[in-house]
Write an enzyme that holds these catalytic residues in place. Structure first.
Site, PDB file in Angstrom:
ATOM      1  N   GLY A 436      -4.301  -5.614 -11.908  1.00  0.00           N
ATOM      2  CA  GLY A 436      -5.131  -4.751 -11.073  1.00  0.00           C
ATOM      3  C   GLY A 436      -5.956  -3.813 -11.926  1.00  0.00           C
ATOM      4  N   GLY A 439      -8.802   3.619 -10.986  1.00  0.00           N
ATOM      5  CA  GLY A 439      -9.083   4.819 -11.751  1.00  0.00           C
ATOM      6  C   GLY A 439      -7.952   5.225 -12.663  1.00  0.00           C
ATOM      7  N   GLY A 441      -6.473   3.017 -14.649  1.00  0.00           N
ATOM      8  CA  GLY A 441      -6.428   2.080 -15.748  1.00  0.00           C
ATOM      9  C   GLY A 441      -6.299   0.636 -15.311  1.00  0.00           C
ATOM     10  CB  VAL A 443      -2.014  -2.786 -14.462  1.00  0.00           C
ATOM     11  CG1 VAL A 443      -0.546  -3.107 -14.727  1.00  0.00           C
ATOM     12  CG2 VAL A 443      -2.179  -1.309 -14.159  1.00  0.00           C
ATOM     13  CG  ASP A 556      -2.084   8.092  -5.209  1.00  0.00           C
ATOM     14  OD1 ASP A 556      -2.342   8.222  -4.000  1.00  0.00           O
ATOM     15  OD2 ASP A 556      -2.643   7.258  -5.943  1.00  0.00           O
TER      16      ASP A 556
END
Length: 725
Positions: A436, A439, A441, A443, A556
């Protein structure tokens, strides 16, 4: 006939006494009462009175007014008498309940065959008969039910072959036949027509023959494809790789042979999916195949450190050329981007850390990039210099950096967990797949040389002057050790590259489990599983709040940050990343590539604000633990209702609470029936009604508008632990 005759006589006797009172649906239901025996003290039919005018008030019976029915009386639409230890048979008279939609008789001691006249009840869409002792074959006429969506006959003694007529069950979503005695080959022709099938479980039977490649056409499948504990043989069809990436395989305990395919959804499977198949070989098992040059072999595909020499002598084999060509044309473009990226990033150096490759260009000034020889350089020349002549100097530098005194002038891979060791060169040469990009980073899933997969997050290139601050933050994250929190294992720091290496959790995330690949509700998660996910997430979040070294605030919490393993145990991910991103000082998703990486999973888009507390939407506000508690409450409501937080577009201010919160609160205020708010999937587990209601109260407490009224996460976890115990 010997079983049907007593119930017919009983019905005639009852009709002579109550023909003027009880409805025909009630008389049909009384056939069940007369066909079974209750244990001493049983109360399953305590209020089933033949003198009543209607059965709609009887325990386990649901009624509704049916449009188009000439009679104004409500008709029986649901029958749920489960877990009552009833012993007897299923009477065929239940087939006269023409408006019956849900039949739930699971976890009793019912025996004998499933009566074919039962399928005269053509409104049936859900049949749950699991956990009995039913025998005989699966009736071919079962697909005469045009609306059949859920069929769970697991944990019985049913036998014989699967009928070809199952292909007519085109609306079927869940087919669960585990723990029976079905035998013969799995029919191939029935699967292409089942375009709505979400769950398939044929485990623990006596099926023989090969796995039909046609199963790979089940495009709506999610969760686990379970064919384990049978007698299946032959090679695993490559067509299973066409299944959605979120599907997990369970093929263990069979007689499968040959090499495990490496295409499509096979890339995301762990070794447990293929265990106890002695003749299977290849990745992800630790058993190499005898012919390593065979296409698809683990040693093929750019991982063999000797490939450079053999390639220079013999050239690429035709099979390998075909494999590379078919795998993904995008790989060529990615490789080109890697070369360009490396050239411009490293043009001021003439060395390269990609072991076993040659430099692009000649002379001292130009060639900072790497030309792929027989494998692809995974990370762009990390560390500046590829070799160290003095290992003692390397150890001294690592020690100096771990104490926060290094200057960060040269790249280094530092293991936080002493039991988790690997070399930088091993990371550079490993195969990688894009998981993925956001914002926080990019992965990647990286499979190390020992077969262990890890997740590698690329944070960015800035923050050269804040090395000590970065290390202190990473070390604090690395000290977090909890069964429900993703474990950070190592990190890499260099002025132009920052990486975090953590455990790879193999079964996707909660967002995909709840909403599927299309983003629409398609969950097959049972109440027991959802409660386990909620409890585990609450435990992990309570640990971060109360027991972790920094008493972290996640900031988050949402389903895409709750990862699931193959046992559907939850792991909280991405905590502490916002601070690290601010230290690196740039957007990590704006650049950087991993050569040869093949994307295998695209996370579902989410509107982050839908999980945020009202006070979190005020500009320049600082995250607090109360934010996390509110977000967890929204996730819990999503588990309970099966609905996304954005029920409809918000129209008022930016600090308006998510619609799902207002919708549930309004439902409780207006005393809306629980069945109208809960996910329909959970209605199958009638015994869980009190547990679901208790979980709703926990979620409502978490989503209070006033943050001071919300409970601590420790209290939330304790309240959830009491549910179901």
């Amino acid at each position: 006939m010997s079983r049907v005759l007593p119930s017919l006589i009983a019905l005639l006797v009852l009709a002579s006494h109550s023909a003027h009172s009880l409805t025909p649906d009630g008389l049909s239901l009384l056939s069940l009462k007369s066909a079974v025996d209750q244990p001493p003290g049983g109360t399953a039919f305590s209020d089933w009175n033949e003198d009543d005018p209607t059965p709609c008030r009887w325990t386990g019976v649901s009624c509704a007014n049916v449009s188009g029915d000439s009679d104004d009386d409500p008709r029986v639409v649901g029958l749920a008498v489960s877990g009552k230890n009833l012993r007897g048979y299923i009477p065929s008279e239940l087939g006269t309940l023409v408006f019956l939609r849900r039949l739930n008789l699971h976890n009793n001691n019912l025996y004998g065959p499933i009566p074919e006249p039962l399928f005269n009840a053509t409104s049936l869409h859900s049949i749950f008969l699991y956990g009995n002792n039913l025998s005989g074959p699966l009736p071919p006429s079962i697909c005469d039910l045009p609306r059949l969506q859920n069929l769970d006959l697991s944990n019985n003694s049913l036998s014989g072959a699967l009928p070809e007529g199952l292909g007519s069950c085109k609306q079927l979503q869940r087919l669960i036949l585990a723990d029976n005695r079905f035998s013969g080959q799995i029919p191939a022709a029935i699967w292409p027509a089942m375009e709505n099938l979400v769950q398939l479980d044929l485990s623990s039977n006596e099926f023989t023959g090969s796995i039909p490649p046609e199963i790979g056409k089940l495009k709506s499948l999610s969760g686990t494809l379970n064919l384990s504990h049978n007698h299946l043989s032959g090679e695993i069809p490559k067509a299973l790789g066409d299944l959605p990436m979120t599907v997990s395989f369970d093929l263990k305990s069979n007689n499968l042979s040959g090499e495990i395919p490496q295409t499509g959804s096979f890339a995301s499977q762990g070794p447990t999916a293929f265990l106890v198949n002695p003749l299977l070989c290849g990745f992800p098992l630790q058993k190499p195949c005898k012919n390593p040059a065979q296409p698809g072999s683990p040693s093929t595909g750019l991982n063999n450190s000797q490939a450079t020499d053999s390639g220079s002598r013999k050239g690429l084999s035709p099979g390998l050329i075909i494999l590379i060509s078919v795998a993904d044309a995008a790989g060529v473009a990615l490789l080109g981007l890697v070369v360009v990226y490396i050239y411009w990033k490293k043009k001021d150096t003439n060395s390269c850390s990609c072991t076993g490759q040659t430099k692009l260009g000649g002379g001292g000034g130009g060639g900072g990039g790497c030309r792929a020889a027989a494998r692809i350089c995974i990370f762009p020349c990390l560390g500046g210099s590829g070799n160290r002549e003095d290992s003692e100097m390397e150890d001294a530098e690592k020690s100096e950096r771990s104490n926060g005194e290094g200057k960060g002038g040269e790249g280094d891979l530092v293991a936080i967990d002493r039991g988790f060791t690997f070399e930088l060169d091993e990371l550079l040469r490993a195969s990688a797949y894009v998981l993925g990009k956001s914002g926080l980073g990019i992965v990647y899933k990286v499979v190390l040389g020992n077969g262990v997969p890890v997740a590698v997050r690329r944070l960015g290139e800035g923050g050269e002057q804040r090395y000590k601050e970065f290390v202190a933050e990473v070390q604090a994250i690395g000290r977090v050790k909890h069964p429900n929190v993703v474990r950070l294992r190592a990190y890499y720091w260099a002025p132009d590259e920052k990486l975090l290496i953590s455990d790879f959790i193999s079964n996707g995330n909660l967002a995909s489990a709840l909403r599927g690949k299309s983003g629409q509700p398609s969950s097959s998660l049972s109440w027991t599983t959802r409660l386990r996910i909620a409890k585990g997430t609450a435990r992990g979040l309570a640990y971060l709040h109360e027991c972790s070294p920094r008493k972290f605030v996640h900031g988050d919490i949402k389903p895409s940050n709750i990862l699931l393993d193959t046992e559907l145990q939850p792991y909280i991910s991405d905590f502490g990343l916002n601070r690290l991103i601010s230290i690196t000082g740039n957007n990590p998703s704006s650049g950087g590539f991993i050569g040869g990486a093949l994307p295998y999973f695209k996370p579902q888009p989410e509107k982050a604000n839908n999980y945020r507390a009202p006070e979190a939407r005020v500009p320049n506000s600082r995250p607090t633990q109360k934010w996390d508690i509110y977000s967890f409450g929204v996730v819990l409501l999503e588990l309970l209702t099966g609905k996304s937080p954005e029920l409809s577009p918000t129209t008022s201010t930016s600090i308006e609470v998510p619609d799902i919160v207002r919708w549930v609160r309004k439902g409780f205020e207006e005393e809306v029936p629980l069945s109208d708010m809960v996910d329909p999937m959970l209605l199958q587990e009638v015994h869980a009604k009190k547990e679901v209601l208790a979980a709703f109260h926990v979620a409502l407490a978490c989503t209070e508008g006033d943050p001071e009224v919300r409970p601590r996460m420790k209290t939330v976890s304790e309240n959830l632990e009491r549910i179901g115990t």
